[in-house]
Design an enzyme around this catalytic site. Structure first.
Site, PDB file in Angstrom:
ATOM      1  N   CYS A   1       3.101  32.553 -26.568  1.00 46.93           N
ATOM      2  CA  CYS A   1       2.030  31.965 -27.387  1.00 46.93           C
ATOM      3  C   CYS A   1       0.941  32.998 -27.658  1.00 46.93           C
ATOM      4  CB  CYS A   1       1.438  30.720 -26.719  1.00 46.93           C
ATOM      5  SG  CYS A   1       2.607  29.364 -26.550  1.00 46.93           S
TER       6      CYS A   1
ATOM      7  N   GLN B   1      -6.068  31.178 -17.106  1.00 46.99           N
ATOM      8  CA  GLN B   1      -5.437  32.114 -16.179  1.00 46.99           C
ATOM      9  C   GLN B   1      -6.420  32.682 -15.164  1.00 46.99           C
ATOM     10  OE1 GLN B   1      -2.278  32.300 -16.139  1.00 46.99           O
ATOM     11  NE2 GLN B   1      -1.812  31.374 -18.113  1.00 46.99           N
TER      12      GLN B   1
ATOM     13  N   ASP C   1     -11.701  30.817 -22.433  1.00 44.93           N
ATOM     14  CA  ASP C   1     -10.422  30.235 -22.022  1.00 44.93           C
ATOM     15  C   ASP C   1     -10.160  30.700 -20.594  1.00 44.93           C
ATOM     16  OD1 ASP C   1      -7.759  29.761 -21.453  1.00 44.93           O
ATOM     17  OD2 ASP C   1      -6.965  30.888 -23.154  1.00 44.93           O
TER      18      ASP C   1
ATOM     19  N   HIS D   1      -4.451  33.627 -26.416  1.00 44.08           N
ATOM     20  CA  HIS D   1      -3.404  32.613 -26.483  1.00 44.08           C
ATOM     21  C   HIS D   1      -3.618  31.817 -27.770  1.00 44.08           C
ATOM     22  CE1 HIS D   1      -1.244  28.890 -25.437  1.00 44.08           C
ATOM     23  NE2 HIS D   1      -0.639  29.548 -24.476  1.00 44.08           N
TER      24      HIS D   1
ATOM     25  N   LYS E   1      -1.917  24.585 -13.878  1.00 44.01           N
ATOM     26  CA  LYS E   1      -1.796  26.006 -13.555  1.00 44.01           C
ATOM     27  C   LYS E   1      -2.470  26.339 -12.224  1.00 44.01           C
ATOM     28  CE  LYS E   1      -1.723  27.355 -18.456  1.00 44.01           C
ATOM     29  NZ  LYS E   1      -0.309  27.732 -18.589  1.00 44.01           N
TER      30      LYS E   1
END
Length: 410
Positions: free
Chosen positions: A365, A204, A201, A124, A227
């Site tokens: 993104c 997700q 990261d 991302h 999220k």
């Protein structure tokens, strides 16, 4: 006692009962943001109605209650991640700010010209642009691990790319486009073997699977509250204590100080060193309630449910002639990106919208990954535990109707 996941769980989410363009909403953009259960909404209102005060700054009861709730949320995050220490949990605005804190607060002071940052083209922009900026300022080199033909990370190439010059490996836990799950534990071992650090990261991943920081042995981990059922504007940066000690705060002001003189200031210990000013108190409390909700469901239960649901969805999508699905054929995360031959994804998403179906369309993104896929953009359906087979069926029917509309008109 963990509760089972069933179709009735949608009743916990007020917005999922609404309509879009006169059609019952089918919400399939969970990788962008998730809907909020009533318990989170109730807690936000209750905080502002009953406990609204600034944290740390008052000896009066109202301030003490707000401070206690805020710090209790930090403890919940630490337990949720199995973090070694509660003090290693930093509240931020979200994943983007967390990753920027690492780049500017740690990398700027600890990386040297000529060192390398290892990434993949599937990152991302939030896990790419900060490193590009840091590389330009510090004279660092960006090195990219190859992807396999299905979009998964080539671990053999990772072994070649991560070496003695590597300062940091910056990688996603789960791709926001392809749904691939990276073996961050193996990458951490490889990084540490070469004297490097690893930043992950987790935007997700944290909402969808159990994250055990003690087991993974990472150095930095970042994710966003919105999220995973929480409010927007709240996120988390976790880092090992010694790394936090070596990080410079990027925001200066109230509450992040130890002592202030006319010409010199000393900073408080983590986490307070990185939380200058009035924090997002309600956001942190809301995130804490979201974590309670997820914990009651059980993260393992959520992952198993989503794996079954995404398998069902992919099998159904494969029935549509001219539909190309990107990423591994078998996956366990609920992100599916695709394109319909001859139709721009924005047009597809627009017609689906008119049918009450919310999907994302664009480059997500992740423009370097779009270039690797050799497409300008794609459509993306992203599932969460409150989605159902009926939602998947409506998406498939909606795509078929969209295809017929552009081929034949109504």
């Amino acid at each position: 006692m963990m509760v089972s996941i069933s179709d009735n769980i949608k009743k916990d989410f007020p917005l999922l009962q609404s309509k879009m363009h006169g059609q019952k909403l089918v919400y399939l953009d969970n990788a962008a943001t998730t809907q909020k259960p009533q318990v989170v909404l109730d807690k936000l209102l209750a905080y502002y109605q009953n406990d609204n005060a600034n944290v740390y700054r008052g000896v009066y009861d109202l301030s003490q209650r707000a401070t206690s709730a805020y710090e209790q949320a930090r403890k919940k995050v630490a337990q949720f991640l199995n973090a070694p220490k509660v003090e290693e949990i930093i509240f931020t605005k979200g994943t983007t700010q967390s990753l920027n804190f690492i780049a500017a607060g740690f990398g700027m002071n600890n990386f040297q010209a000529g060192q390398e940052i290892v990434l993949s083209c599937a990152e991302h922009h939030s896990n790419l642009v900060p490193w590009q900026n840091l590389a330009k300022k510090k004279g660092l080199k960006l090195v990219y691990i190859d992807l396999n033909t299905d979009g998964s990370l080539d671990l053999k190439d990772a072994d070649k790319k991560i070496g003695q010059k590597t300062a940091l490996v910056a990688i996603n836990h789960v791709s926001n486009v392809l749904g691939t799950i990276n073996d961050v534990k193996s990458l951490a071992n490889l990084a540490h073997k070469n004297g490097a650090l690893i930043a992950v990261d987790g935007a997700q991943a944290a909402p969808h699977m159990k994250v055990d920081l003690k087991n993974l042995d990472l150095d930095f981990y970042a994710f966003s509250g919105h999220k995973m059922l929480g409010p927007t504007g709240i996120g988390v940066l976790w880092a090992k204590s010694d790394l936090l000690d070596a990080m410079t705060p990027l925001e200066f002001g109230g509450e992040m100080i130890d002592e202030v003189g006319l010409y010199e200031t000393s900073y408080a210990k983590a986490p307070y060193k990185f939380e200058g000013g009035t924090p997002n108190i309600a956001g942190a409390i809301g995130l804490g309630v979201a974590i309670d909700y997820l914990t009651e469901l059980g993260m393992d239960n959520i992952q198993v449910y989503e794996e079954k649901l995404v398998t069902y969805l992919i099998n159904r999508l494969q029935e549509i002639e001219g539909l190309e699905i990107y990423g591994p054929k078998k996956r366990v995360s609920g992100i599916v990106s695709f394109n319909l031959k001859g139709l721009h994804p924005h047009d597809l998403a627009t017609v689906l919208d008119m049918q009450g179906i919310a999907v994302r369309a664009g480059h997500h993104c992740a423009q370097p990954l779009m270039a690797w896929l050799d497409v300008p953009a794609c459509a993306r359906a992203s599932l969460y535990f409150y989605n159902t087979k009926e939602d998947c069926d409506k998406l498939v029917t909606g795509i078929i109707k969209s295809k017929e509309f552009f081929e034949n008109g109504f």
